[in-house]
Design a protein around this motif. Structure first.
Motif, PDB file in Angstrom:
ATOM      1  N   ASP A  85      42.409  47.906  45.176  1.00  0.00           N
ATOM      2  CA  ASP A  85      43.100  49.013  44.519  1.00  0.00           C
ATOM      3  C   ASP A  85      44.325  48.595  44.075  1.00  0.00           C
ATOM      4  N   VAL A  86      44.350  48.384  42.773  1.00  0.00           N
ATOM      5  CA  VAL A  86      45.742  47.755  42.171  1.00  0.00           C
ATOM      6  C   VAL A  86      46.106  48.797  41.147  1.00  0.00           C
ATOM      7  N   SER A  87      47.247  48.872  41.115  1.00  0.00           N
ATOM      8  CA  SER A  87      48.153  49.710  40.255  1.00  0.00           C
ATOM      9  C   SER A  87      49.650  49.103  39.991  1.00  0.00           C
ATOM     10  N   PHE A  88      49.865  49.004  38.836  1.00  0.00           N
ATOM     11  CA  PHE A  88      51.436  48.675  38.537  1.00  0.00           C
ATOM     12  C   PHE A  88      51.574  48.582  36.882  1.00  0.00           C
ATOM     13  N   ASP A  89      52.992  48.599  36.645  1.00  0.00           N
ATOM     14  CA  ASP A  89      53.337  48.609  35.183  1.00  0.00           C
ATOM     15  C   ASP A  89      54.099  47.458  34.921  1.00  0.00           C
ATOM     16  N   THR A  90      54.311  47.010  33.981  1.00  0.00           N
ATOM     17  CA  THR A  90      55.107  45.875  33.581  1.00  0.00           C
ATOM     18  C   THR A  90      55.829  46.285  32.294  1.00  0.00           C
ATOM     19  N   HIS A  91      57.279  45.951  32.220  1.00  0.00           N
ATOM     20  CA  HIS A  91      57.950  46.479  31.166  1.00  0.00           C
ATOM     21  C   HIS A  91      58.330  45.629  30.332  1.00  0.00           C
ATOM     22  N   GLU A  92      58.823  45.806  29.191  1.00  0.00           N
ATOM     23  CA  GLU A  92      59.201  44.885  28.120  1.00  0.00           C
ATOM     24  C   GLU A  92      60.309  44.115  28.517  1.00  0.00           C
ATOM     25  N   GLY A  93      59.947  42.639  28.373  1.00  0.00           N
ATOM     26  CA  GLY A  93      61.094  41.591  28.370  1.00  0.00           C
ATOM     27  C   GLY A  93      61.440  41.280  29.995  1.00  0.00           C
ATOM     28  N   GLU A  94      60.702  41.698  30.725  1.00  0.00           N
ATOM     29  CA  GLU A  94      60.582  41.220  32.076  1.00  0.00           C
ATOM     30  C   GLU A  94      59.774  40.159  32.583  1.00  0.00           C
ATOM     31  N   ILE A  95      60.290  39.527  33.805  1.00  0.00           N
ATOM     32  CA  ILE A  95      59.179  38.701  34.226  1.00  0.00           C
ATOM     33  C   ILE A  95      58.858  39.328  35.594  1.00  0.00           C
ATOM     34  N   PHE A  96      57.196  39.631  35.507  1.00  0.00           N
ATOM     35  CA  PHE A  96      56.896  40.303  36.557  1.00  0.00           C
ATOM     36  C   PHE A  96      55.959  39.306  37.331  1.00  0.00           C
ATOM     37  N   GLY A  97      55.927  39.661  38.619  1.00  0.00           N
ATOM     38  CA  GLY A  97      55.248  38.625  39.617  1.00  0.00           C
ATOM     39  C   GLY A  97      54.411  39.308  40.436  1.00  0.00           C
ATOM     40  N   LEU A  98      53.075  38.676  40.497  1.00  0.00           N
ATOM     41  CA  LEU A  98      51.920  39.245  41.408  1.00  0.00           C
ATOM     42  C   LEU A  98      52.141  38.239  42.663  1.00  0.00           C
ATOM     43  N   ILE A  99      52.713  38.590  43.985  1.00  0.00           N
ATOM     44  CA  ILE A  99      52.700  37.466  44.780  1.00  0.00           C
ATOM     45  C   ILE A  99      51.912  38.046  46.086  1.00  0.00           C
ATOM     46  N   GLY A 100      51.285  36.920  46.710  1.00  0.00           N
ATOM     47  CA  GLY A 100      50.179  37.086  47.748  1.00  0.00           C
ATOM     48  C   GLY A 100      49.830  35.818  48.234  1.00  0.00           C
ATOM     49  N   PRO A 101      48.943  35.883  49.270  1.00  0.00           N
ATOM     50  CA  PRO A 101      48.451  34.718  49.871  1.00  0.00           C
ATOM     51  C   PRO A 101      47.227  34.446  49.150  1.00  0.00           C
ATOM     52  N   ASN A 102      46.531  33.258  49.564  1.00  0.00           N
ATOM     53  CA  ASN A 102      45.307  32.768  48.992  1.00  0.00           C
ATOM     54  C   ASN A 102      44.216  33.888  49.091  1.00  0.00           C
ATOM     55  N   GLY A 103      43.372  34.171  48.026  1.00  0.00           N
ATOM     56  CA  GLY A 103      42.523  35.039  47.945  1.00  0.00           C
ATOM     57  C   GLY A 103      42.772  36.496  47.946  1.00  0.00           C
ATOM     58  N   ALA A 104      44.206  37.064  47.709  1.00  0.00           N
ATOM     59  CA  ALA A 104      44.570  38.384  47.779  1.00  0.00           C
ATOM     60  C   ALA A 104      44.174  38.980  46.625  1.00  0.00           C
ATOM     61  N   GLY A 105      43.617  38.228  45.550  1.00  0.00           N
ATOM     62  CA  GLY A 105      43.080  38.969  44.516  1.00  0.00           C
ATOM     63  C   GLY A 105      44.176  39.006  43.098  1.00  0.00           C
ATOM     64  N   LYS A 106      44.967  38.234  43.229  1.00  0.00           N
ATOM     65  CA  LYS A 106      45.829  38.007  42.144  1.00  0.00           C
ATOM     66  C   LYS A 106      45.226  37.322  40.638  1.00  0.00           C
ATOM     67  N   THR A 107      44.323  36.412  40.901  1.00  0.00           N
ATOM     68  CA  THR A 107      43.634  35.728  39.628  1.00  0.00           C
ATOM     69  C   THR A 107      42.793  36.872  39.268  1.00  0.00           C
ATOM     70  N   THR A 108      41.956  37.466  39.888  1.00  0.00           N
ATOM     71  CA  THR A 108      41.058  38.460  39.592  1.00  0.00           C
ATOM     72  C   THR A 108      41.782  39.547  38.917  1.00  0.00           C
TER      73      THR A 108
END
Ligand SMILES: Nc1ncnc2c1ncn2[C@@H]1O[C@H](COP(=O)(O)OP(=O)(O)OP(=O)(O)O)[C@@H](O)[C@H]1O
Ligand SMILES: [Mg+2]
Lengths: 245, 305
Positions: free
Chosen positions: B23-46
């Motif tokens: 269950d992933v929700s987030f918003d990214t706004h114009e001009g920012e560097i937004f990071g998804l951080i988490g351990p291996n297998g957390a689901g970042k790449t997916t």
């Protein structure tokens, strides 16, 4: 629609040529095999080997086709394992373009290998005057295209690049046994005859042998149709089972 | 605030029995560097690949630049830049050939030569891909991701496997992308990278977003503890430190004092106390909690486990 096809094809040609071992294996192997066989059978018009001798050019052509397909399977497996297919797919390149580039490269080198083979085998075989080289080349390209489609199906199921070559070899080369080369299909055991009917190589051999012997294309409509069906079926199948990663 | 560049709402993605993204929700706004951080297998790449249109989530909604990545993939592709985790190119493709091919695929590409120049790859333009170093490969992938002058760039584990120096150089490049007014969405499992590079981060664990905020905001909310360590040889100091507001404890070992407290004001208060009591200090150090500590607090485990 096929944006980038020529650029990608040109790059794939250059990339292929930059690996000398791959070129020697794919292009050189069939030529060497052909010359060796020609030396054994071609020079001597002894009765027993006469029929075999007549089959050698078709056999050479089949070797070229199989070699091209093996090379395709290996390349696809390596590209998939390395994430190259996935990277290319994350661009506006269409999947068809990516695969078509490989098919074009393989067909190009098939024609080149045939040219080399004819040049190297001049001492043993000369193209019969009633046969046009263009016609024989076309027959080979057409057969290769059909077998390449099988290659895509095999490339879809090989788990890793390491298995690509052996799996391809095991699937493809035994087809020669019941393809009607050297031993006519009629003379094969019943089970092998049935196998021969469904294997595309049988039709490719019949087409290539026929054209080499001076048949017109009209005499081989059945072979052409069979190869087209194989191409269609395998293309449809691989579009369903093909894995990009 | 203007409408988000990337809007992800309640996506879920499973592979057979593996729930890659729950269950992933987030918003990214114009001009920012937004990071998804988490351990291996957390689901970042997916998650990222769903946003890029390379995968279709089982459920949930995604919009990127107002487009649906799954349905309008080809329209979206012209406007985004993508760098994939662990992707390769043909071993013997030359740097300029890759850039040239990519450039030919877009309507209004940037000048490839200049891009290579800016990324420090000018003298490698005739090198085969396989001969590039890890950092050079990543630069090339950045070049390919930028060639269409995209509005938003997705970078998956850009610096994994690079040495600290190469990593810093890549950080500067990413900041450069932001300076051009682009939006960057990246993933990392390096807390330091997230802390230094990202304007906002989403912490993701086991396929769920746990919290989203600026690195400083996350630290302030979840790890308010502050520690000041100082060296002073004033016997009256300890009592003075005890009296500072929101101090939880003071310990000392010879002339070294460790003052534990909470809140952003702690350091100011300590300094004020030192000057009020005219305590002479020979060493002064603050220990701030990091995203690492936030992660530990929120998930109960370290990101490296
Ligand atoms: N193609 C796939 N098939 C099956 N399972 C997959 C696939 N891709 C990812 N997974 C699984 O989904 C989960 C999430 O993977 P994902 O790659 O999204 O994690 P990640 O956060 O990017 O990890 P990393 O930091 O290692 O890159 C993992 O458990 C992984 O094993
Ligand atoms: Mg990942």
């Amino acid at each position: 629609m096929l944006r980038g096809l020529w650029k990608l094809t040109w790059i794939e040609i250059k990339v292929f040529v930059r690996e000398p071992l791959g070129v020697i294996g794919t292009v050189g192997m069939p030529v060497v095999a052909f010359v060796v066989l020609s030396r054994v059978f071609g020079g001597r018009p002894t009765r027993g080997v006469a029929r075999i001798a007549a089959d050698v050019p078709a056999f050479g052509a089949i070797l070229i086709a199989l070699s091209a397909v093996l090379s395709l399977i290996t390349v696809i497996a390596i590209y998939r394992e390395g994430g190259i297919l996935k990277r290319l797919r994350a661009t506006p390149l269409s999947p068809v373009t990516i695969l078509a580039a490989h098919v074009i490269v393989k067909l190009l080198f098939t024609a080149i290998t045939l040219g080399l083979m004819i040049a190297a085998g001049k001492r043993y075989y000369t193209l019969p005057p009633e046969v046009s080289l263009a016609s024989f080349t076309l027959a080979l390209l057409f057969s290769t295209l059909s077998v390449l489609a099988i290659g895509f199906v095999i490339a879809s199921v090989v788990p890793t690049a390491r298995f690509a070559q052996p799996v391809g070899t095991i699937v493809l080369y035994p087809m020669i046994a019941c393809s009607g080369l050297f031993v006519p299909v009629d003379a094969l055991p019943a089970a092998m005859q049935r196998a021969a009917q469904v294997l595309p190589l049988t039709y490719a051999v019949s087409l290539l042998k026929g054209i080499w012997q001076g048949d017109g294309w009209s005499a081989h409509v059945g072979d052409v149709a069979a190869l087209l069906i194989v191409f269609g079926l395998c293309t449809a199948l691989s579009s369903r089972v093909f894995r990009w990663e | 605030m203007s409408s988000p560049i990337v809007h992800v709402s309640g996506i879920r993605k499973t592979y057979g029995r593996t729930v890659a993204v729950a269950d992933v929700s987030f918003d990214t706004h114009e001009g920012e560097i937004f990071g998804l951080i988490g351990p291996n297998g957390a689901g970042k790449t997916t998650t990222l690949e769903c946003v890029e249109g390379l995968r279709r989530p089982d459920s949930g909604a995604i919009s990127v630049l107002g487009l649906d990545p799954a349905r309008e993939k080809s329209r979206l592709q012209g406007r985004i830049g993508v760098q994939l985790q662990e992707a390769q190119l043909q071993k013997r493709i030359k740097v300029w050939e890759a850039v040239d091919l990519w450039a030919s695929l877009y309507r209004r590409p940037l000048d490839g030569g200049r891009l290579l120049d800016q990324l420090g790859l000018a003298e490698k333009r005739n090198a085969w891909f396989m001969t590039l170093s890890g950092g050079q490969k990543q630069r090339l992938f950045i070049a390919l991701a930028l060639i269409n002058d995209p509005e938003v760039v997705f970078l998956d584990e850009l610096t994994t496997g690079l040495d600290p120096q190469a990593r810093r150089a890549i950080w500067d490049l990413v900041r450069g992308i932001r300076e051009r007014g682009k939006t960057v969405v990246l993933t990392t499992h390096l807390m330091e990278e997230a802390e230094r590079l990202c304007d906002r981060v989403a912490i993701i664990d086991h396929g769920r977003i746990i919290d989203v905020d600026t690195p400083a905001g996350l630290v302030a909310r979840h790890c308010p503890d502050r520690t000041v360590v100082l060296a002073a040889d004033d016997p009256a100091a300890e009592a003075a430190f005890q009296a500072i507001p929101r101090v939880d404890g003071v310990s000392h070992d010879g002339g070294r004092f460790t003052i534990r407290g909470r809140g952003d004001d702690l350091v100011t208060n300590v300094i004020q106390c030192l000057s009020e009591h005219r305590i002479r200090v020979t060493d002064f150090r603050t220990v701030m909690p990091t995203l690492e500590d936030v992660f530990l607090t929120l998930t109960g485990h370290s990101i490296r486990d």
